[in-house]
Design an enzyme around this catalytic site. Structure first.
Site, PDB file in Angstrom:
ATOM      1  CD  GLU A  77      47.258  -2.533  32.081  1.00 42.21           C
ATOM      2  OE1 GLU A  77      46.452  -1.614  31.767  1.00 42.21           O
ATOM      3  OE2 GLU A  77      48.486  -2.414  31.949  1.00 42.21           O
ATOM      4  CE1 TYR A 166      48.016   4.407  24.282  1.00 42.05           C
ATOM      5  CE2 TYR A 166      49.473   2.535  24.616  1.00 42.05           C
ATOM      6  CZ  TYR A 166      48.282   3.060  24.146  1.00 42.05           C
ATOM      7  OH  TYR A 166      47.365   2.234  23.550  1.00 42.05           O
TER       8      TYR A 166
END
Ligand SMILES: [Zn+2]
Length: 188
Positions: A77, A166
């Site tokens: 990330e 998402y």
């Protein structure tokens, strides 16, 4: 003289298998330090991929002082390693540890759900020895998907989430969340 460590960067949208690639890269070496953003409390102290592989990881919001003792640091990330979630400059911290001979592998989103690049990922790509661009499958048509779309607007730019928030989308099917479209601007 110490040989500078290699930097490999995996980029792509959500659901492109970035974590699975990071975990596979990490498992090639015995002494690996895996890092995840301190605020990302999903999956406890592990990196977990959607294919079910996992790896013990340390949550960090500052660069770990012991990182140089490992031969390989894996960081997931990458887009989240910025203020206020991270204290310091992750690009410089990675350069420092590479100068001590440590290999570094980073995974992250190259763009946000508005298709705007994450600066920190661009900087890491510029420094990388190797950049691997991954695609996902478009949620609508199954074609290769380079973009992350947000299914509804929450008003937050940096936000963890999964299928409830998402989807990966191809060029043809990428859209902004409905609320952002109604405001007439993608910048929210
Ligand atoms: Zn599509």
């Amino acid at each position: 003289m110490t040989v500078r460590g290699r930097l490999v960067v995996y980029v792509g949208p959500m659901f492109a298998g970035k974590s699975a690639h990071l975990i596979a890269a990490a498992k090639k070496q015995a002494d690996v330090l895996a890092l995840k953003p301190g605020f990302d409390t999903r999956d406890g102290s592990e990196l977990v991929s959607r294919d079910g592989s996992h790896l013990a990881a340390v949550s960090a919001n500052v660069w770990p002082a012991e990182a140089h003792r490992y031969s390989h640091v894996v960081l997931d990330e990458g887009q989240f390693w910025v203020s206020p979630h991270y204290r310091g400059d992750i690009v410089q911290d990675i350069q420092n540890v590479r100068a001590q001979g440590v290999d570094v592998t980073v995974g992250g989103l190259d763009t946000d759900y508005r298709r705007i690049p994450f600066d920190v990922m661009e900087r890491l790509r510029d420094e990388a020895d190797e950049v691997i661009v991954l695609t996902a499958r478009c949620h609508v048509c199954g074609a290769p998907a380079a973009w992350t779309a947000k299914t509804h607007d929450t008003g937050h730019l940096l936000e963890t989430g999964d299928q409830e928030l998402y989807e990966a989308r191809c060029d043809a099917h990428w859209t902004l969340p409905e609320a952002a479209l109604k405001r007439g601007s993608g910048r929210g």
